[in-house]
Write a protein that holds these residues in place. Structure first.
Motif, PDB file in Angstrom:
ATOM      1  N   LEU A   1     -51.142  10.369  50.731  1.00  0.00           N
ATOM      2  CA  LEU A   1     -52.102  10.889  49.582  1.00  0.00           C
ATOM      3  C   LEU A   1     -53.472  10.374  50.676  1.00  0.00           C
ATOM      4  O   LEU A   1     -53.842   9.715  51.509  1.00  0.00           O
ATOM      5  N   PHE A   2     -54.809  12.160  50.163  1.00  0.00           N
ATOM      6  CA  PHE A   2     -55.374  11.217  50.769  1.00  0.00           C
ATOM      7  C   PHE A   2     -56.250  11.188  49.404  1.00  0.00           C
ATOM      8  O   PHE A   2     -56.874  12.129  48.486  1.00  0.00           O
ATOM      9  N   PHE A   3     -56.910  10.249  49.848  1.00  0.00           N
ATOM     10  CA  PHE A   3     -58.126   8.877  49.080  1.00  0.00           C
ATOM     11  C   PHE A   3     -59.551   9.063  49.312  1.00  0.00           C
ATOM     12  O   PHE A   3     -59.919   9.238  50.069  1.00  0.00           O
ATOM     13  N   PHE A   4     -60.518  10.111  48.475  1.00  0.00           N
ATOM     14  CA  PHE A   4     -61.442  10.309  49.228  1.00  0.00           C
ATOM     15  C   PHE A   4     -62.064   9.811  48.024  1.00  0.00           C
ATOM     16  O   PHE A   4     -62.672  10.632  46.575  1.00  0.00           O
ATOM     17  N   PRO A   5     -62.362   8.579  47.971  1.00  0.00           N
ATOM     18  CA  PRO A   5     -63.764   8.024  46.244  1.00  0.00           C
ATOM     19  C   PRO A   5     -65.116   8.002  46.736  1.00  0.00           C
ATOM     20  O   PRO A   5     -66.206   7.472  45.917  1.00  0.00           O
ATOM     21  N   SER A   6     -65.962   9.194  47.546  1.00  0.00           N
ATOM     22  CA  SER A   6     -66.669   9.313  47.755  1.00  0.00           C
ATOM     23  C   SER A   6     -67.365   9.774  46.401  1.00  0.00           C
ATOM     24  O   SER A   6     -67.249  10.462  45.170  1.00  0.00           O
ATOM     25  N   HIS A   7     -68.683   9.378  45.635  1.00  0.00           N
ATOM     26  CA  HIS A   7     -69.934   9.444  45.043  1.00  0.00           C
ATOM     27  C   HIS A   7     -70.357  10.555  44.797  1.00  0.00           C
ATOM     28  O   HIS A   7     -71.200  10.519  43.763  1.00  0.00           O
ATOM     29  N   GLU A   8     -70.996  11.181  45.813  1.00  0.00           N
ATOM     30  CA  GLU A   8     -71.934  12.342  45.848  1.00  0.00           C
ATOM     31  C   GLU A   8     -71.627  13.241  46.851  1.00  0.00           C
ATOM     32  O   GLU A   8     -71.593  13.019  48.106  1.00  0.00           O
ATOM     33  N   GLU A   9     -71.232  14.604  46.175  1.00  0.00           N
ATOM     34  CA  GLU A   9     -70.698  15.530  47.287  1.00  0.00           C
ATOM     35  C   GLU A   9     -71.726  16.782  47.149  1.00  0.00           C
ATOM     36  O   GLU A   9     -72.072  17.693  46.025  1.00  0.00           O
ATOM     37  N   THR A  10     -71.404  17.686  47.495  1.00  0.00           N
ATOM     38  CA  THR A  10     -71.995  19.251  46.845  1.00  0.00           C
ATOM     39  C   THR A  10     -71.096  20.064  46.828  1.00  0.00           C
ATOM     40  O   THR A  10     -70.814  21.375  46.101  1.00  0.00           O
ATOM     41  N   GLU A  11     -69.896  19.641  47.607  1.00  0.00           N
ATOM     42  CA  GLU A  11     -68.398  20.037  47.511  1.00  0.00           C
ATOM     43  C   GLU A  11     -67.314  19.572  47.961  1.00  0.00           C
ATOM     44  O   GLU A  11     -67.237  18.606  47.069  1.00  0.00           O
ATOM     45  N   GLY A  12     -67.227  19.311  48.979  1.00  0.00           N
ATOM     46  CA  GLY A  12     -66.048  18.758  49.837  1.00  0.00           C
ATOM     47  C   GLY A  12     -65.258  19.321  50.728  1.00  0.00           C
ATOM     48  O   GLY A  12     -64.301  19.739  50.056  1.00  0.00           O
ATOM     49  N   ILE A  13     -65.872  19.478  52.088  1.00  0.00           N
ATOM     50  CA  ILE A  13     -64.622  20.757  52.412  1.00  0.00           C
ATOM     51  C   ILE A  13     -63.490  19.675  52.499  1.00  0.00           C
ATOM     52  O   ILE A  13     -62.090  20.623  52.797  1.00  0.00           O
ATOM     53  N   VAL A  14     -63.454  18.659  53.339  1.00  0.00           N
ATOM     54  CA  VAL A  14     -61.969  17.779  53.477  1.00  0.00           C
ATOM     55  C   VAL A  14     -61.315  17.913  52.216  1.00  0.00           C
ATOM     56  O   VAL A  14     -60.199  17.366  52.680  1.00  0.00           O
ATOM     57  N   ILE A  15     -61.718  18.038  50.583  1.00  0.00           N
ATOM     58  CA  ILE A  15     -60.727  18.096  49.367  1.00  0.00           C
ATOM     59  C   ILE A  15     -60.215  19.821  49.452  1.00  0.00           C
ATOM     60  O   ILE A  15     -58.913  19.112  48.812  1.00  0.00           O
ATOM     61  N   LEU A  16     -60.962  20.151  49.850  1.00  0.00           N
ATOM     62  CA  LEU A  16     -59.943  21.745  49.979  1.00  0.00           C
ATOM     63  C   LEU A  16     -58.843  21.262  51.283  1.00  0.00           C
ATOM     64  O   LEU A  16     -58.109  22.015  51.389  1.00  0.00           O
ATOM     65  N   GLU A  17     -59.582  21.441  52.442  1.00  0.00           N
ATOM     66  CA  GLU A  17     -58.779  20.441  53.276  1.00  0.00           C
ATOM     67  C   GLU A  17     -57.105  20.364  52.974  1.00  0.00           C
ATOM     68  O   GLU A  17     -56.445  21.134  53.300  1.00  0.00           O
ATOM     69  N   ALA A  18     -57.534  19.886  51.967  1.00  0.00           N
ATOM     70  CA  ALA A  18     -55.962  18.512  51.610  1.00  0.00           C
ATOM     71  C   ALA A  18     -55.307  18.956  50.974  1.00  0.00           C
ATOM     72  O   ALA A  18     -54.188  19.648  50.532  1.00  0.00           O
TER      73      ALA A  18
END
Length: 349
Positions: free
Chosen positions: A239-256
């Protein structure tokens, strides 16, 4: 057409999402046949595409104006994503906002990664035209590879049937690092690995203490790792768990997503329109929700979102982003050409 891609502090920011955004821009422009340069002393370019907001940024814009060039500002940063990051960030964030606005307003056009960040900038009173274009993702780089997955497993000595949850990000409270560790305490049967690095002196003491040792044994902070190990982690983890509270996009999400990984994120406004709850990802808001969702995902009690997630990544591929950038460049250059035409016609009378 020739573009000057300006990126101040490239070495410092290379490990951040903004650093990867520059790599994606270079690839995207090459894919669509647009010439570019990284040389700040170049003068034979048509458009300055500026990515950063350091002390030399004002000077680059002034120089471009004197040369009669158009300026596109890539707004990767907002006041909102500056808060809860470095030591003192909340205190100076209003000043950071004023500074960003002063830079962004100097552009002829603004590009920002998401509709959410576009709306934030408009809320600042910026009237410069703005388009939302994803930072994009290199699909080929995150294609499934047994070799990369084995490199990840070997590096971390992951045992058979061991469940692993990963996150990638700077050591910022904004990124959700506190929740990540607190939830790991609740789930000692799983391994939690947080990839990424931020200098210890630059982060608040509560976060620094967590990283330096105040975390359970099932949490690891291996620092910044690139290449086969991290790319293998994206696909080999459970699992990729990304509990960020604020992003302008989140490149790491695209990578996952490009790795066909299950992802769990915090339900925040930036994902509206491209991440769809229970379709291409799972979302939670509280530690209780996250804990339950992690258990359900790991135990395969919820439907897989991997294929839908990959389809989302394909929509934001480097090639697609290249075409979108090309259209913006043409639009900005066309405005320039029309202005010159009007001047020429006026002088002919």
């Amino acid at each position: 057409m020739k573009i000057l891609l300006y990126f101040e502090g490239e070495k410092i920011l290379a490990k951040s999402g903004i650093g990867r955004a520059l790599d994606h821009q270079k690839r995207a422009l090459s894919e669509v046949g647009i010439e570019y340069t990284l040389d700040p002393n170049c003068t034979d370019y048509d458009i300055l595409h500026i990515n950063t907001y350091g002390i030399h940024s004002h000077g680059m814009i002034s120089k471009a104006r004197k040369l009669g060039k158009k300026v596109i500002y890539h707004a990767h940063s907002t006041e909102e994503d500056f808060r809860n990051s470095f030591v003192g960030s909340n205190t100076i964030s209003p000043l950071v906002k004023k500074y960003l606005v002063s830079l962004y307003k100097k552009a002829d056009y603004i590009i920002t990664p998401t509709q959410y960040s576009k709306e934030l900038l408009q809320g600042y009173g910026i009237t410069v035209p703005i388009s939302a274009i994803s930072n994009g993702i290199d699909l080929e780089r995150f294609k499934h590879s047994e070799q990369k997955e084995e490199a990840f497993r070997a590096h971390f000595n992951i045992k058979e049937n061991e469940k692993v949850i990963i996150c990638v990000g700077l050591y910022f409270e904004r990124k959700g690092i506190i929740d990540f560790v607190e939830i790991a305490k609740r789930l000692p049967e799983y391994r939690f690995i947080w990839f990424g690095y931020t200098p210890m002196y630059s982060i608040p003491k509560n976060v620094r203490d967590i990283v330096k040792g105040e975390h359970p044994e099932n949490v690891e902070f291996p620092g910044y790792i690139k290449g086969d190990i991290i790319e293998g982690a994206y696909s080999a983890a459970d699992l990729f768990f990304f509990p960020s509270h604020e992003e302008t996009e989140g490149i790491v999400i695209l990578e996952a997503l490009a790795s066909k990984q299950q992802i769990l994120v915090r339900d925040i406004p930036v994902y509206a329109g491209w991440l769809k709850k229970n379709i291409n990802c799972y979302m939670g808001k509280t530690q209780d929700e996250f804990t339950l969702l992690i258990q359900q995902i790991i135990n395969h009690e919820l439907p897989s979102t991997e294929e839908a997630g990959y389809a989302t990544a394909k929509e934001k591929s480097i090639e697609e982003i290249g075409q979108e950038l090309k259209e913006i460049y043409r639009k900005v250059a066309d405005v320039n050409n029309k202005s010159e035409s009007v001047v020429h016609q006026g002088n002919s009378y």
